[in-house]
Design an enzyme around this catalytic site. Structure first.
Site, mmCIF file in Angstrom:
data_model
loop_
_atom_site.group_PDB
_atom_site.id
_atom_site.type_symbol
_atom_site.label_atom_id
_atom_site.label_comp_id
_atom_site.label_asym_id
_atom_site.label_seq_id
_atom_site.Cartn_x
_atom_site.Cartn_y
_atom_site.Cartn_z
ATOM 1 N N PHE A 1 0.806 -1.230 0.000
ATOM 2 C CA PHE A 1 0.000 0.000 0.000
ATOM 3 C C PHE A 1 0.836 1.274 0.000
ATOM 4 O O PHE A 1 0.281 2.373 -0.040
ATOM 5 C CB PHE A 1 -0.953 0.009 1.209
ATOM 6 C CG PHE A 1 -0.260 -0.047 2.546
ATOM 7 C CD1 PHE A 1 0.285 1.090 3.119
ATOM 8 C CD2 PHE A 1 -0.160 -1.251 3.234
ATOM 9 C CE1 PHE A 1 0.925 1.041 4.352
ATOM 10 C CE2 PHE A 1 0.480 -1.314 4.471
ATOM 11 C CZ PHE A 1 1.026 -0.161 5.022
ATOM 12 N N HIS B 1 -3.781 10.418 11.331
ATOM 13 C CA HIS B 1 -2.615 9.604 11.698
ATOM 14 C C HIS B 1 -2.266 9.963 13.127
ATOM 15 O O HIS B 1 -2.372 11.128 13.521
ATOM 16 C CB HIS B 1 -1.417 9.931 10.792
ATOM 17 C CG HIS B 1 -0.111 9.428 11.334
ATOM 18 N ND1 HIS B 1 0.374 8.182 11.037
ATOM 19 C CD2 HIS B 1 0.793 9.991 12.195
ATOM 20 C CE1 HIS B 1 1.528 8.004 11.682
ATOM 21 N NE2 HIS B 1 1.803 9.090 12.387
#
Length: 140
Positions: A59, A117
């Site tokens: 990814f 994040h």
């Protein structure tokens, strides 16, 4: 209880949805202080270096492309057990698995466009904070 610092990034999808203030409100209600903040449009090189730990994962390219697709809001949060508290506020990486009321459950669209994040440990938090902020940019 330990006073900690952690890095938080509001990703391009959440910035585009104009929910920065709502996310900041959640940090503050949970007792986390925002002691540094900046909006930035990451370059490809910056995103690749920041996520270098994932460079061999399938990814990686998609993650880098997503992180450079628009501006991000980067902040340092400080408070008691800030790392765990922020991760609890964020919810599971996959928003479909995130508990109701978490940032990802409320604002994320997919496992890729997952709104935020957050550092996962004290050593990575220190490293990530240094990546984006100098000591003179942190007020805590």
């Amino acid at each position: 209880m330990t006073k900690q610092r952690t890095l938080s990034i509001i990703k391009p999808d959440a910035v585009e949805k104009n929910v920065i203030g709502e996310i900041y409100s959640r940090f503050e209600k949970a007792g986390l202080r925002i002691i540094a903040a900046k909006m930035k449009h990451l370059s490809k090189a910056e995103a690749e270096r920041f996520y270098a730990v994932h460079k061999d994962r399938p990814f990686f390219s998609a993650l880098v492309e997503f992180m450079i697709s628009g501006p991000v809001m980067i902040q340092v949060l400080e408070g008691e057990n800030a790392i765990a508290k922020n991760r609890e506020l964020m919810g599971a990486t996959n928003p479909k698995e995130a508990k109701a009321g978490t940032i990802r459950a409320d604002f994320a669209d997919s496992i890729d466009a997952n709104a935020v994040h957050g550092s996962d440990a004290e050593d990575t938090a220190a490293q990530e904070i240094r990546y984006f902020f100098s000591d003179t940019e942190i007020f805590g």
